[in-house]
Design an enzyme around this catalytic site. Structure first.
Site, PDB file in Angstrom:
ATOM      1  N   ASP A 121      48.075  34.852  42.116  1.00  0.00           N
ATOM      2  CA  ASP A 121      47.781  34.409  40.760  1.00  0.00           C
ATOM      3  C   ASP A 121      48.403  35.433  39.804  1.00  0.00           C
ATOM      4  O   ASP A 121      48.797  36.525  40.218  1.00  0.00           O
ATOM      5  CB  ASP A 121      46.265  34.318  40.578  1.00  0.00           C
ATOM      6  CG  ASP A 121      45.869  33.953  39.162  1.00  0.00           C
ATOM      7  OD1 ASP A 121      46.410  32.953  38.639  1.00  0.00           O
ATOM      8  OD2 ASP A 121      45.041  34.669  38.577  1.00  0.00           O
ATOM      9  N   ASP A 146      47.538  36.010  35.677  1.00  0.00           N
ATOM     10  CA  ASP A 146      46.612  36.643  34.730  1.00  0.00           C
ATOM     11  C   ASP A 146      45.330  37.078  35.437  1.00  0.00           C
ATOM     12  O   ASP A 146      44.677  36.280  36.108  1.00  0.00           O
ATOM     13  CB  ASP A 146      46.258  35.671  33.603  1.00  0.00           C
ATOM     14  CG  ASP A 146      47.459  35.309  32.754  1.00  0.00           C
ATOM     15  OD1 ASP A 146      47.935  36.181  32.018  1.00  0.00           O
ATOM     16  OD2 ASP A 146      47.925  34.152  32.844  1.00  0.00           O
ATOM     17  N   ASP A 157      41.805  35.856  41.348  1.00  0.00           N
ATOM     18  CA  ASP A 157      40.686  36.540  40.698  1.00  0.00           C
ATOM     19  C   ASP A 157      39.549  35.616  40.304  1.00  0.00           C
ATOM     20  O   ASP A 157      38.597  36.069  39.656  1.00  0.00           O
ATOM     21  CB  ASP A 157      41.175  37.275  39.439  1.00  0.00           C
ATOM     22  CG  ASP A 157      41.558  36.319  38.315  1.00  0.00           C
ATOM     23  OD1 ASP A 157      42.268  35.326  38.597  1.00  0.00           O
ATOM     24  OD2 ASP A 157      41.153  36.554  37.166  1.00  0.00           O
TER      25      ASP A 157
END
Length: 228
Positions: free
Chosen positions: A12, A14, A174
């Site tokens: 991922d 951000d 995240d």
């Protein structure tokens, strides 16, 4: 160690590879205040990130108590894209240990990919600005395919475009979106605990959790031993 140079680490963006919250906060609040709405505190925005800019705006309108429609969101979305593109890396930078880890994994034979829900028109310039593009064999944005995470297709697409196979590949993210996407794609997932999520990743059932990129290699080795 990747087997046959075909396994892929899918990251991922951000909250996983890069710390981008300051620039996302600044952009969202410019868009909201110029449209006559209230600014959103950074602590609340952190819970809104993960499904792309359009959903971020929808959640910001919810925060303001506004009943939105696609017509309401469209001009705000375009303003967001334009402003963010012009200010994409004022504060954004890779998390500590990211570059070292990416270089190490490439030397070990892993293929590397990015799979984010950020639009391509923002993802590609951001990675270029931060000199990260060179590390990746494929980059998939939230609009690269007809669906975005948590659907499996973007994960599978990122793996395929990287020249890899689903077997042996691993997702690193995240949020619940990343964890669900990995589950749907049939690959294990490692979660970072320093990203952007309204629920602690420890409550979302990833296969492993790390608190620094220095810990990623050990987590991957542990997963590979468990699978073997």
């Amino acid at each position: 160690m990747a087997e046959g140079l075909m396994s892929v680490l899918v990251f991922d963006l951000d909250g996983t590879l890069v710390s981008s919250m300051e620039d996302l906060v600044a952009t969202l609040n410019v868009v909201m205040t110029e449209a006559g709405y209230s600014a959103i505190p950074e602590g609340d925005i952190a819970h809104m990130v993960g499904m792309g800019a359009k959903v971020l705006i929808q959640r910001a309108l919810d925060f303001n108590g506004i009943e939105w429609t696609e017509e309401t969101v469209a001009p705000l979305f375009e303003h967001f894209l334009e402003y963010y593109a012009a200010n994409i890396a004022v504060h954004t930078k890779p998390f500590e240990g990211v570059i070292t880890a990416l270089e190490m994994f490439r030397k070990e034979g892993w293929k590397l990919a990015v799979c984010t829900n950020k639009a391509e028109r923002l993802t590609l310039p951001l990675l270029e600005e931060l000199n990260l593009t060179r590390h990746f064999d494929s980059i998939v944005g939230g609009d690269t395919f007809a669906v975005s995470k948590p659907h499996a297709e973007p994960i599978h697409g990122a793996i395929q475009r990287a020249g890899g196979t689903v077997a042996g590949s691993i997702m690193i993210g995240d949020s619940g979106t990343d964890i669900d996407a990995a589950r749907n794609a049939g690959i294990p997932v490692i979660a970072v605990d320093f990203g952007y999520t309204p629920v602690p990743v420890s409550e979302l059932g990833p296969d492993k959790i790390i608190s620094h990129f220095d810990e990623l290699a050990v987590a991957i080795n542990d997963l590979n031993k468990a699978i073997a």
